[in-house]
Design an enzyme around this catalytic site. Structure first.
Site, PDB file in Angstrom:
ATOM      1  N   ASP A 127       5.844   4.628   5.017  1.00 56.85           N
ATOM      2  CA  ASP A 127       6.812   3.666   5.554  1.00 56.85           C
ATOM      3  C   ASP A 127       6.977   2.434   4.669  1.00 56.85           C
ATOM      4  OD1 ASP A 127       4.107   3.241   6.486  1.00 56.85           O
ATOM      5  OD2 ASP A 127       4.849   1.676   7.825  1.00 56.85           O
ATOM      6  N   HIS A 128       6.156   2.323   3.627  1.00 55.68           N
ATOM      7  CA  HIS A 128       6.255   1.182   2.712  1.00 55.68           C
ATOM      8  C   HIS A 128       6.802   1.563   1.339  1.00 55.68           C
ATOM      9  CE1 HIS A 128       3.859  -1.745   5.201  1.00 55.68           C
ATOM     10  NE2 HIS A 128       3.617  -0.592   5.811  1.00 55.68           N
ATOM     11  N   HIS A 137       1.297   3.934   2.004  1.00 53.66           N
ATOM     12  CA  HIS A 137       1.752   4.688   3.163  1.00 53.66           C
ATOM     13  C   HIS A 137       3.270   4.851   3.080  1.00 53.66           C
ATOM     14  CE1 HIS A 137      -2.013   3.930   5.842  1.00 53.66           C
ATOM     15  NE2 HIS A 137      -2.075   5.095   5.236  1.00 53.66           N
ATOM     16  N   HIS A 179       0.855  -1.190   0.000  1.00 60.15           N
ATOM     17  CA  HIS A 179       0.000   0.000   0.000  1.00 60.15           C
ATOM     18  C   HIS A 179       0.891   1.239   0.000  1.00 60.15           C
ATOM     19  CE1 HIS A 179       0.902  -0.640   4.223  1.00 60.15           C
ATOM     20  NE2 HIS A 179       0.478   0.597   4.497  1.00 60.15           N
ATOM     21  N   HIS A 185      -7.219  -2.247   5.110  1.00 62.81           N
ATOM     22  CA  HIS A 185      -6.440  -1.243   5.834  1.00 62.81           C
ATOM     23  C   HIS A 185      -7.104   0.121   5.600  1.00 62.81           C
ATOM     24  CE1 HIS A 185      -3.104   0.206   8.064  1.00 62.81           C
ATOM     25  NE2 HIS A 185      -2.450   0.756   7.058  1.00 62.81           N
ATOM     26  N   ASP A 224      -0.060  -4.395   5.729  1.00 60.49           N
ATOM     27  CA  ASP A 224      -0.822  -3.852   6.856  1.00 60.49           C
ATOM     28  C   ASP A 224      -2.301  -4.181   6.678  1.00 60.49           C
ATOM     29  OD1 ASP A 224       1.620  -2.797   7.329  1.00 60.49           O
ATOM     30  OD2 ASP A 224       0.970  -0.713   7.527  1.00 60.49           O
ATOM     31  N   HIS A 246       6.474  -5.787  11.178  1.00 57.85           N
ATOM     32  CA  HIS A 246       5.831  -4.464  11.210  1.00 57.85           C
ATOM     33  C   HIS A 246       5.459  -4.127  12.652  1.00 57.85           C
ATOM     34  CE1 HIS A 246       2.979  -1.191  10.176  1.00 57.85           C
ATOM     35  NE2 HIS A 246       3.727  -1.078   9.102  1.00 57.85           N
TER      36      HIS A 246
END
Length: 313
Positions: free
Chosen positions: A64-65, A62, A60, A140, A210, A270
């Site tokens: 941090d990914h 976000h 996804h 998510h 996530d 995670h």
């Protein structure tokens, strides 16, 4: 086949955990699942060569990914890469990649192919001779997908039948394994089904990304006879409400999905920066008896490397 954890942290990195990124080595290829900030530097401490990455799978969008993508793509250009790279992820990924290529001055002379996924059911997004990749829609706060790697094994030859039917040893055996008929030493046509045994089961790996815990995901993995599940467990079991509110999973949630999937090993990742290593482990240990699991549970740490053979013992 090896699984290398380049980063195991959640939204905020900590002293012990980098942003998320998982490399999977299969034969001569490296698959990268998610690409958090600093992932390419993490590779320096492992056997992962960024030049061997042909496919990147983003769960996804976000930060941090995905924030490691610009640096990685530019470094590959600096290294002189000319082979194309394929990047898969939710709708919006193409814009992310195009924007990242406008950052700073750099030279990228290799093709970057972006494949956006929009699916409400499991979708096969990549099919090769030796493996396939399936995207599974998860739940998510933004569109998100799990990814499933399935190794494809070829049918095996029954050597006793090969000998009995007087088939020449050599290229004809390869043709039979590929589904082509051949002639034996007498000129008789031998069909593949006359000498082939069913293929052995290939290795199957799943990575959740996530997500809230999804029982249907576990059941689907059971149908696929999944061997190893890497599942997010951002929070320990004392934070169930916070996990639900933020659309994440707890340790217990991940264990329950792994039970439904009937895997041989569950690897938790995670992990929120609120925990230090000992605190998270102690919370797991506190509840481990109630999990009543019949599979191995592993808490991932940055730079951990697992040989698939060891996980399947």
């Amino acid at each position: 086949m090896k699984i290398i954890f380049l980063g195991t942290g959640a939204a905020v990195p900590s002293k012990n955990r980098n942003h998320i990124g998982i490399a999977f080595k299969f034969k001569s290829e490296v698959f990268l699942f998610d690409c958090g900030e600093n992932i390419q530097r993490q590779m320096l401490f492992t056997e992962v060569s960024p030049m061997k990455i042909n496919h990147i799978f983003i769960t996804h969008l976000h930060g941090d990914h995905i924030l490691g993508l610009p640096g990685l793509l530019q470094s590959l250009g600096f290294f002189g890469r000319d082979k194309e790279i394929n990047i898969y992820g939710p709708v919006g990924l193409r814009e992310v990649i195009e924007s990242s290529l406008k950052l700073g001055y750099h030279i990228i002379e290799y093709p970057i192919k972006v494949y956006e996924i929009s699916a409400k059911e499991p979708l096969k997004i990549l099919q090769c001779e030796d493996y396939e990749i399936i995207a599974y829609p998860t739940k998510h706060s933004v569109p998100s997908y799990a990814y499933i790697f399935r190794e494809i094994k070829k049918p095996r030859l029954d050597l006793e039948k090969v000998k009995k039917l007087k088939i020449k040893i050599g290229p004809d055996l390869k043709k039979l394994k590929n589904g082509e008929p051949v002639k034996n030493i007498y000129g008789e046509i031998i069909k593949p089904e006359e000498v082939l045994l069913p293929p052995k089961k290939g290795f199957c790996l799943a990575y959740s990304g996530d997500t809230l815990p999804l029982e249907d995901f576990g059941k689907y993995l059971n149908e696929l006879e999944c061997d190893v599940l890497i599942h997010e467990a951002t929070f320990d079991d004392s934070e169930k409400e916070i996990a639900k509110e933020n659309m994440h999973s707890t340790i217990g949630d991940a264990v329950n999905i792994a039970k439904l999937a009937n895997v041989k090993a569950l690897i938790l990742t995670h992990i929120s920066a609120r925990y230090d290593k000992e605190e998270y482990f102690n919370q797991y240990k506190k509840n481990v008896k109630q999990y009543n699991e019949n599979f191995e549970i592993i808490i991932s740490n940055d730079l951990d490397c697992y040989d698939v053979k060891d996980l399947l013992r």
